[in-house]
Design a protein around this motif. Sequence first.
Motif, PDB file in Angstrom:
ATOM      1  N   ARG A 185      32.875  56.971  40.188  1.00 31.88           N
ATOM      2  CA  ARG A 185      32.091  57.735  39.222  1.00 31.88           C
ATOM      3  C   ARG A 185      31.848  56.925  37.953  1.00 31.88           C
ATOM      4  NH1 ARG A 185      31.742  63.334  39.873  1.00 31.88           N
ATOM      5  NH2 ARG A 185      31.343  63.500  37.655  1.00 31.88           N
ATOM      6  N   SER A 186      30.722  57.272  37.301  1.00 31.06           N
ATOM      7  CA  SER A 186      30.465  56.764  35.956  1.00 31.06           C
ATOM      8  C   SER A 186      29.655  57.818  35.225  1.00 31.06           C
ATOM      9  CB  SER A 186      29.693  55.447  36.006  1.00 31.06           C
ATOM     10  OG  SER A 186      29.429  54.985  34.710  1.00 31.06           O
ATOM     11  N   SER A 187      30.339  58.832  34.693  1.00 25.82           N
ATOM     12  CA  SER A 187      29.607  59.951  34.095  1.00 25.82           C
ATOM     13  C   SER A 187      29.550  59.886  32.578  1.00 25.82           C
ATOM     14  CB  SER A 187      30.223  61.288  34.521  1.00 25.82           C
ATOM     15  OG  SER A 187      31.507  61.428  33.982  1.00 25.82           O
ATOM     16  N   ASN A 188      30.295  58.968  31.948  1.00 25.39           N
ATOM     17  CA  ASN A 188      30.128  58.769  30.506  1.00 25.39           C
ATOM     18  C   ASN A 188      30.832  57.490  30.085  1.00 25.39           C
ATOM     19  OD1 ASN A 188      32.930  59.455  30.133  1.00 25.39           O
ATOM     20  ND2 ASN A 188      32.338  61.609  30.175  1.00 25.39           N
ATOM     21  N   ILE A 189      30.820  57.192  28.803  1.00 29.66           N
ATOM     22  CA  ILE A 189      31.382  55.926  28.338  1.00 29.66           C
ATOM     23  C   ILE A 189      32.883  55.868  28.546  1.00 29.66           C
ATOM     24  CG2 ILE A 189      29.601  55.506  26.624  1.00 29.66           C
ATOM     25  CD1 ILE A 189      31.560  56.528  24.496  1.00 29.66           C
ATOM     26  N   TYR A 190      33.513  57.001  28.838  1.00 29.46           N
ATOM     27  CA  TYR A 190      34.952  57.010  29.052  1.00 29.46           C
ATOM     28  C   TYR A 190      35.319  56.778  30.521  1.00 29.46           C
ATOM     29  CZ  TYR A 190      34.262  58.992  24.502  1.00 29.46           C
ATOM     30  OH  TYR A 190      33.838  59.200  23.219  1.00 29.46           O
ATOM     31  N   GLN A 191      34.340  56.453  31.340  1.00 24.94           N
ATOM     32  CA  GLN A 191      34.606  56.080  32.729  1.00 24.94           C
ATOM     33  C   GLN A 191      34.018  54.694  32.951  1.00 24.94           C
ATOM     34  OE1 GLN A 191      34.166  59.199  35.807  1.00 24.94           O
ATOM     35  NE2 GLN A 191      33.342  60.439  34.159  1.00 24.94           N
ATOM     36  N   LYS A 192      34.840  53.696  32.787  1.00 21.43           N
ATOM     37  CA  LYS A 192      34.359  52.326  32.806  1.00 21.43           C
ATOM     38  C   LYS A 192      35.142  51.504  33.815  1.00 21.43           C
ATOM     39  CE  LYS A 192      33.717  48.324  29.750  1.00 21.43           C
ATOM     40  NZ  LYS A 192      34.548  47.360  30.484  1.00 21.43           N
ATOM     41  N   PRO A 193      34.485  50.937  34.827  1.00 24.89           N
ATOM     42  CA  PRO A 193      35.193  50.031  35.726  1.00 24.89           C
ATOM     43  C   PRO A 193      35.593  48.764  34.997  1.00 24.89           C
ATOM     44  CG  PRO A 193      32.839  50.019  36.191  1.00 24.89           C
ATOM     45  CD  PRO A 193      33.067  51.086  35.171  1.00 24.89           C
ATOM     46  N   ASN A 194      36.715  48.173  35.377  1.00 25.06           N
ATOM     47  CA  ASN A 194      37.195  46.947  34.753  1.00 25.06           C
ATOM     48  C   ASN A 194      37.654  45.976  35.824  1.00 25.06           C
ATOM     49  OD1 ASN A 194      37.498  47.207  31.579  1.00 25.06           O
ATOM     50  ND2 ASN A 194      37.962  49.207  32.453  1.00 25.06           N
ATOM     51  N   VAL A 195      37.419  44.681  35.587  1.00 24.49           N
ATOM     52  CA  VAL A 195      37.856  43.640  36.508  1.00 24.49           C
ATOM     53  C   VAL A 195      38.622  42.576  35.730  1.00 24.49           C
ATOM     54  CG1 VAL A 195      35.697  42.291  36.334  1.00 24.49           C
ATOM     55  CG2 VAL A 195      37.135  42.125  38.382  1.00 24.49           C
ATOM     56  N   LYS A 196      39.726  42.092  36.308  1.00 29.21           N
ATOM     57  CA  LYS A 196      40.536  41.021  35.725  1.00 29.21           C
ATOM     58  C   LYS A 196      40.863  40.009  36.821  1.00 29.21           C
ATOM     59  CE  LYS A 196      41.385  42.641  31.472  1.00 29.21           C
ATOM     60  NZ  LYS A 196      40.982  41.931  30.236  1.00 29.21           N
ATOM     61  N   CYS A 197      40.676  38.730  36.504  1.00 27.34           N
ATOM     62  CA  CYS A 197      41.060  37.655  37.410  1.00 27.34           C
ATOM     63  C   CYS A 197      42.411  37.111  36.951  1.00 27.34           C
ATOM     64  CB  CYS A 197      40.017  36.544  37.398  1.00 27.34           C
ATOM     65  SG  CYS A 197      38.389  37.071  37.982  1.00 27.34           S
ATOM     66  N   LEU A 198      43.420  37.164  37.822  1.00 26.01           N
ATOM     67  CA  LEU A 198      44.774  36.750  37.479  1.00 26.01           C
ATOM     68  C   LEU A 198      44.947  35.252  37.691  1.00 26.01           C
ATOM     69  CD1 LEU A 198      46.782  39.679  39.119  1.00 26.01           C
ATOM     70  CD2 LEU A 198      45.659  39.597  36.877  1.00 26.01           C
ATOM     71  N   SER A 199      45.958  34.680  37.030  1.00 29.87           N
ATOM     72  CA  SER A 199      46.234  33.250  37.186  1.00 29.87           C
ATOM     73  C   SER A 199      46.617  32.907  38.621  1.00 29.87           C
ATOM     74  CB  SER A 199      47.348  32.829  36.225  1.00 29.87           C
ATOM     75  OG  SER A 199      48.529  33.583  36.463  1.00 29.87           O
ATOM     76  N   SER A 200      47.104  33.891  39.369  1.00 28.78           N
ATOM     77  CA  SER A 200      47.459  33.688  40.779  1.00 28.78           C
ATOM     78  C   SER A 200      46.237  33.586  41.679  1.00 28.78           C
ATOM     79  CB  SER A 200      48.321  34.855  41.266  1.00 28.78           C
ATOM     80  OG  SER A 200      47.580  36.072  41.209  1.00 28.78           O
ATOM     81  N   GLY A 201      45.073  33.892  41.125  1.00 27.25           N
ATOM     82  CA  GLY A 201      43.842  33.927  41.902  1.00 27.25           C
ATOM     83  C   GLY A 201      43.458  35.319  42.358  1.00 27.25           C
ATOM     84  N   LYS A 202      44.376  36.267  42.270  1.00 29.07           N
ATOM     85  CA  LYS A 202      44.094  37.639  42.678  1.00 29.07           C
ATOM     86  C   LYS A 202      43.101  38.288  41.705  1.00 29.07           C
ATOM     87  CE  LYS A 202      47.559  37.655  45.805  1.00 29.07           C
ATOM     88  NZ  LYS A 202      47.403  37.856  47.263  1.00 29.07           N
ATOM     89  N   ILE A 203      42.414  39.312  42.183  1.00 27.97           N
ATOM     90  CA  ILE A 203      41.436  40.041  41.376  1.00 27.97           C
ATOM     91  C   ILE A 203      41.852  41.506  41.327  1.00 27.97           C
ATOM     92  CG2 ILE A 203      39.021  40.720  41.172  1.00 27.97           C
ATOM     93  CD1 ILE A 203      38.365  38.215  42.901  1.00 27.97           C
ATOM     94  N   ILE A 204      41.994  42.043  40.109  1.00 24.49           N
ATOM     95  CA  ILE A 204      42.336  43.456  39.912  1.00 24.49           C
ATOM     96  C   ILE A 204      41.074  44.210  39.513  1.00 24.49           C
ATOM     97  CG2 ILE A 204      43.653  45.117  38.553  1.00 24.49           C
ATOM     98  CD1 ILE A 204      45.456  43.651  40.324  1.00 24.49           C
ATOM     99  N   LEU A 205      40.846  45.339  40.150  1.00 23.11           N
ATOM    100  CA  LEU A 205      39.671  46.159  39.885  1.00 23.11           C
ATOM    101  C   LEU A 205      40.108  47.606  39.684  1.00 23.11           C
ATOM    102  CD1 LEU A 205      36.503  46.486  39.961  1.00 23.11           C
ATOM    103  CD2 LEU A 205      36.760  46.893  42.416  1.00 23.11           C
ATOM    104  N   THR A 206      39.702  48.200  38.566  1.00 23.18           N
ATOM    105  CA  THR A 206      40.024  49.610  38.304  1.00 23.18           C
ATOM    106  C   THR A 206      38.739  50.401  38.101  1.00 23.18           C
ATOM    107  OG1 THR A 206      40.240  49.236  35.916  1.00 23.18           O
ATOM    108  CG2 THR A 206      42.244  49.063  37.253  1.00 23.18           C
TER     109      THR A 206
END
Length: 374
Positions: A185-206
């Motif tokens: 969902r993305s119904s307002n500015i308080y619902q924001k997907p985020n991505v982070k690339c870790l030093s291990s090479g893994k990718i976190i997605l929320t």
Amino acid sequence: FNNLGYVSLTINGSLMTIKNLSLLSNGKILASGYVSNGSSRDFAIVKLNSDGTLDTSFDLDGKTILVLPSTNDYLLATGFQSDGKIVVAGVRINVTGSGTDYIISRFNSIGSLDTSFGVNGIVISQTGIQSLDFQSDGKIITAGVNTSSVSNTSISQSITNLYVNRYNLNGTQDPSFSIVKANYRSSNIYQKPNVKCLSSGKIILTGSYYNNTNGEKLFAINQFNSDGSVDTSFSTNGSTYLGNGVGSLSINSYSTFLIVKPDGKLLTGGTSLSSENKIEIVQTSNSGVLDVIYNLNLSQGTDDIDKVIEQPNGKTIVMVTSKINNNSTDKTLLIRYNVNGTVDTTFGNNSNGIVDLGTGFGYVLKQQFDGKLL
């Protein structure tokens, strides 16, 4: 700071909406967002000296804009390459409302458009972009949901796919990498997907996940390997779904932020919406196991998280928009949490851990190297 304690950023007489603040290693400040040109909106970047004055070495006057004809362009994400170049991304909406796509653009460190990137400095995508980060080889990872409209208080009203794409250094899309997660969902500015690339090479997605089987609306944390494949060692098959919305159809847990702590623990959360809005923060281990859920209700059940930062001492500062005057006025507050999740009553002057910044929306929060907050 600017001899006033604040600075108002204007371009050609119009106030700029700031969506990102970045602190450079030399103490200078980069503000990015968008600004009206009178008939539509353009990407905008402003560079300030550490004292809040314009850095006129940046594009000669401290300001630069990206003008695209007949579109409203809303900059939503900013990142820096290792060479100092600035990568920005957001949504482009035709002023007639007849079409939407997404753009990535790159600027040189001096503020000029980097025309070696994409086509004349611009890459066009058909999938949403609200967050970006860089892998160790400099490739750009973008994440977002498709949006149909943008304003200061909303982006769209929809349940859609969450897309993660990878771009090479020259702006071409890497066809070997693609992630699509359904029912976000993305119904307002308080619902924001985020991505982070870790030093291990893994990718976190929320993001904010909608379970279309039972109707639950939850915080989602997903982990992928560097090539975009699912990391099945993380939680259950690479994903975990958390929040007060678990097991409840009357509570919606909407995701806003993602912090990767120095010990590898993950901090995410946002707004817990039911009959009233509350602050909700979730902490997990680096493998996705739930540690704790923090809840706080400040004012009339109308609290929405805008931004969260982790201080070097491990304490967490949360920027919140809260309603006052019978829900007729927005007020911005800062709250600081101790490492154990309790409110830090030493923060501010009222012994309650809360600092009142006055009326209005707060969008961005950063801590300077001297500990002061922007």
